[in-house]
Motif scaffolding. Structure first.
Motif, PDB file in Angstrom:
ATOM      1  N   LEU A  78       8.268  -7.571 -24.694  1.00 20.10           N
ATOM      2  CA  LEU A  78       8.810  -6.587 -25.634  1.00 20.10           C
ATOM      3  C   LEU A  78       9.392  -7.264 -26.864  1.00 20.10           C
ATOM      4  O   LEU A  78       9.331  -6.717 -27.981  1.00 20.10           O
ATOM      5  CB  LEU A  78       9.867  -5.733 -24.933  1.00 20.10           C
ATOM      6  CG  LEU A  78       9.335  -4.848 -23.796  1.00 20.10           C
ATOM      7  CD1 LEU A  78      10.483  -4.142 -23.074  1.00 20.10           C
ATOM      8  CD2 LEU A  78       8.336  -3.836 -24.308  1.00 20.10           C
ATOM      9  N   THR A  79       9.953  -8.455 -26.694  1.00 23.35           N
ATOM     10  CA  THR A  79      10.493  -9.194 -27.837  1.00 23.35           C
ATOM     11  C   THR A  79       9.371  -9.673 -28.750  1.00 23.35           C
ATOM     12  O   THR A  79       9.511  -9.661 -29.983  1.00 23.35           O
ATOM     13  CB  THR A  79      11.332 -10.392 -27.350  1.00 23.35           C
ATOM     14  OG1 THR A  79      12.393  -9.921 -26.529  1.00 23.35           O
ATOM     15  CG2 THR A  79      11.923 -11.163 -28.528  1.00 23.35           C
ATOM     16  N   ILE A  80       8.268 -10.081 -28.167  1.00 23.61           N
ATOM     17  CA  ILE A  80       7.113 -10.493 -28.975  1.00 23.61           C
ATOM     18  C   ILE A  80       6.601  -9.318 -29.795  1.00 23.61           C
ATOM     19  O   ILE A  80       6.311  -9.452 -30.994  1.00 23.61           O
ATOM     20  CB  ILE A  80       6.006 -11.044 -28.063  1.00 23.61           C
ATOM     21  CG1 ILE A  80       6.437 -12.392 -27.465  1.00 23.61           C
ATOM     22  CG2 ILE A  80       4.688 -11.205 -28.825  1.00 23.61           C
ATOM     23  CD1 ILE A  80       5.612 -12.819 -26.272  1.00 23.61           C
ATOM     24  N   GLU A  81       6.489  -8.165 -29.157  1.00 22.93           N
ATOM     25  CA  GLU A  81       6.011  -6.981 -29.888  1.00 22.93           C
ATOM     26  C   GLU A  81       6.929  -6.652 -31.061  1.00 22.93           C
ATOM     27  O   GLU A  81       6.464  -6.403 -32.182  1.00 22.93           O
ATOM     28  CB  GLU A  81       5.919  -5.796 -28.925  1.00 22.93           C
ATOM     29  CG  GLU A  81       5.174  -4.602 -29.477  1.00 22.93           C
ATOM     30  CD  GLU A  81       6.088  -3.494 -29.984  1.00 22.93           C
ATOM     31  OE1 GLU A  81       5.579  -2.543 -30.610  1.00 22.93           O
ATOM     32  OE2 GLU A  81       7.303  -3.601 -29.752  1.00 22.93           O
ATOM     33  N   SER A  82       8.239  -6.674 -30.846  1.00 19.93           N
ATOM     34  CA  SER A  82       9.168  -6.399 -31.941  1.00 19.93           C
ATOM     35  C   SER A  82       9.165  -7.538 -32.955  1.00 19.93           C
ATOM     36  O   SER A  82       9.253  -7.303 -34.162  1.00 19.93           O
ATOM     37  CB  SER A  82      10.582  -6.162 -31.402  1.00 19.93           C
ATOM     38  OG  SER A  82      11.091  -7.320 -30.773  1.00 19.93           O
ATOM     39  N   GLY A  83       9.022  -8.776 -32.465  1.00 27.17           N
ATOM     40  CA  GLY A  83       8.995  -9.918 -33.375  1.00 27.17           C
ATOM     41  C   GLY A  83       7.818  -9.875 -34.320  1.00 27.17           C
ATOM     42  O   GLY A  83       7.938 -10.256 -35.503  1.00 27.17           O
ATOM     43  N   GLU A  84       6.669  -9.428 -33.849  1.00 22.32           N
ATOM     44  CA  GLU A  84       5.505  -9.330 -34.721  1.00 22.32           C
ATOM     45  C   GLU A  84       5.721  -8.276 -35.800  1.00 22.32           C
ATOM     46  O   GLU A  84       5.304  -8.454 -36.959  1.00 22.32           O
ATOM     47  CB  GLU A  84       4.262  -9.024 -33.890  1.00 22.32           C
ATOM     48  CG  GLU A  84       3.838 -10.216 -33.033  1.00 22.32           C
ATOM     49  CD  GLU A  84       2.685  -9.930 -32.091  1.00 22.32           C
ATOM     50  OE1 GLU A  84       2.131 -10.893 -31.537  1.00 22.32           O
ATOM     51  OE2 GLU A  84       2.338  -8.739 -31.905  1.00 22.32           O
TER      52      GLU A  84
END
Length: 504
Positions: free
Chosen positions: A204-210
């Motif tokens: 979920l952090t990767i998705e928001s980070g992108e």
């Protein structure tokens, strides 16, 4: 509908399940699960001594367990290991972890009954979300405490969210029409061996980070136009000479985002070259993108991995190994967290330049009637505080280890701590970018919004639809929160993409 087939999942698929999409077990996965279960049942019938099936756990690996106590052994594991503490993980994080653990079991190397996998699927599809405390995992032998809290609900114990309420697990199962499980040989161990809580938070952090990375390019371009940026630093030829993928993508974005602007300048018109916070946006933002790409690959590999100990190999052999160890994810999470700090750091420095009349040629703190009004002065303070907090959070968790289980588990990863810190850094970054969004649009008001590039004007208009210019001092917390929502929801990227095409 997402397939629970034991294969690697893209971040987007994990996020879809986290946000409520249902899952289904295909026939092939069902067959693999049943085949591995037959192996476990054969070994039990033969009274074989196998770790976690007919022995104790951890330091108790050499303690033989009577066949009459195998069910009790597995339930004892769950109830004794559910000792997490602190605030609970969000519902999307727990759903993602439940999905990832079920997908690992569906790979067919865990030896559990099909009915156990079906029960995990029922939790997801019928809206039962276990309450899982955030703290207590050291990330080796898996996320033991968090996953034990998930498993508790399958047994009709613990607490769960259902229908917007937090209620006892037994009640949640009853309302959802799910029968509590009685665990059989190996199943308690299989439910807790793996770092799926880490992987869930990180996904979920990767998705928001992108989303943050794309938004940072947009906001950097608007700030650049407000500061009369020199576009030469984004020429494609420069990035062919140092061909890092991330930097090239950002430079391509910036060329598209400022194309058609009436606010950019040539070298020597206002200054010979820009400060690093404008000139080096591709190099800084690009490095973050490469960290995101690495973290994505790690989580997607993990999502289709068997992480039990012991593992049931395809030839029926049972082996002990260390696939549960969270170090690959811990290192990726630390890398991601410290790289995301760079987005906040460079954004805060761009805000500082907007507020400095010497650097910007604009009123101090972008205030009208400065002195009487403080303008946006305090927004930079908040951004600075968040950046400093990010630097503290960026201290790596993966370099630490404290032996557990009387020294049997003598190196652990702290992967869940690393993932939680990366998530918290991303949250701070979103607010810093929101401050830049508000500040850049305020600066543009002192220029001429009509001279913005079409993509820049789209970003400006989106904010101005809900945040008016600051004409005199007012409460601005709501302004920042509204700007932040436009960023994290993806509305900013979507609005600009409609004008310029896909943001890389």
């Amino acid at each position: 509908m997402i397939l629970l087939d034991g294969k690697s999942k893209r971040i987007e698929e994990i996020v879809r399940v986290a946000r409520g999409e249902e899952v289904v077990i295909p026939d092939g996965a069902r067959a693999r699960v049943e085949e591995s279960r037959r192996t476990v049942e054969r070994l039990v019938a033969e009274s074989k001594r196998i770790y976690g099936i007919t022995t104790g756990f951890g330091k108790f690996a050499d303690v033989a367990i009577s066949l009459n106590d195998l069910r009790t052994l597995q339930e004892n594991l769950i109830v004794s290991h559910a000792v997490g503490t602190g605030d609970e993980f969000s519902e999307p994080e727990v759903r993602a972890a439940t999905f990832l653990r079920a997908n690992a079991l569906a790979k067919g190397n865990s030896g559990v009954r099909l009915s156990l996998v079906e029960s995990l699927v029922a939790l997801l599809n019928r809206g039962v979300t276990p309450v899982v405390p955030q703290k207590g995992s050291v990330g080796a032998s898996g996320d033991l405490a968090p996953l034990a809290h998930v498993a508790l609900v399958l047994l009709g114990k613990g607490m769960a969210r259902f229908g917007g309420q937090v209620i006892p697990g037994a009640e949640a199962l009853s309302r959802a029409g799910i029968e509590p499980l009685t665990l059989e040989a190996k199943e308690g161990l299989a439910l807790t061996n793996g770092v799926q809580m880490t992987a869930a938070v990180l996904a979920l952090t990767i998705e928001s980070g992108e989303t943050l990375a794309r938004s940072a390019d947009i906001l950097g371009s608007v700030t650049g136009q407000a500061l009369s940026v020199i576009p030469d630093a984004y020429k494609e030829e420069i990035f062919k000479l140092r061909p890092h993928t991330g930097a090239g993508e950002v430079a391509s974005n910036l060329r598209a985002l400022i194309d058609g602007s009436g606010l950019t300048t040539g070298s020597g018109e206002v200054r010979v070259q820009d400060a690093y916070t404008l000139r080096c946006i591709p190099q800084v933002h690009g490095a973050v993108r490469q960290a995101l790409s690495h973290a994505r690959s790690v989580v997607e590999i993990e999502s289709g991995s068997a992480t039990d100990n012991p593992l049931i190999l395809d030839d029926g052999t049972v082996v002990s190994g260390g696939n549960f160890h969270g170090q690959p994810l811990a290192v990726a999470a630390d890398y991601l967290g410290l790289s995301l700090c760079s987005l906040a750091n460079i954004s805060e420095r761009r805000v500082f330049r907007l507020f400095d009349p010497v650097a910007s040629g604009l009123p101090t703190f972008l205030a009208r009637d400065g002195g009487l009004n403080s303008g946006l002065m305090m927004l930079q303070y908040t951004a600075a505080a968040l950046c400093s907090e990010c630097k503290t959070l960026a201290h790596p968790a993966s370099v630490d280890t404290i032996p557990t289980s009387a020294g049997q588990e003598d190196h652990v990863s702290m992967s869940t701590i690393a993932a939680r810190k990366a998530r918290d850094i991303a949250s701070n970054v979103a607010t810093v970018l929101a401050i830049e969004y508000v500040s850049a649009c305020q600066a543009v008001d002192f220029r001429d919004p009509e001279l913005l590039s079409p993509p820049g004007k789209a970003a400006y208009d989106l904010l101005r639809a809900c945040v008016p210019p600051v004409l005199k001092d007012r409460e601005m917390m709501g302004d920042v929160e509204r700007a932040r929502h436009l960023i994290v929801s993806g509305e900013l990227v979507d609005a600009v993409s409609k004008v310029v095409g896909e943001i890389l």
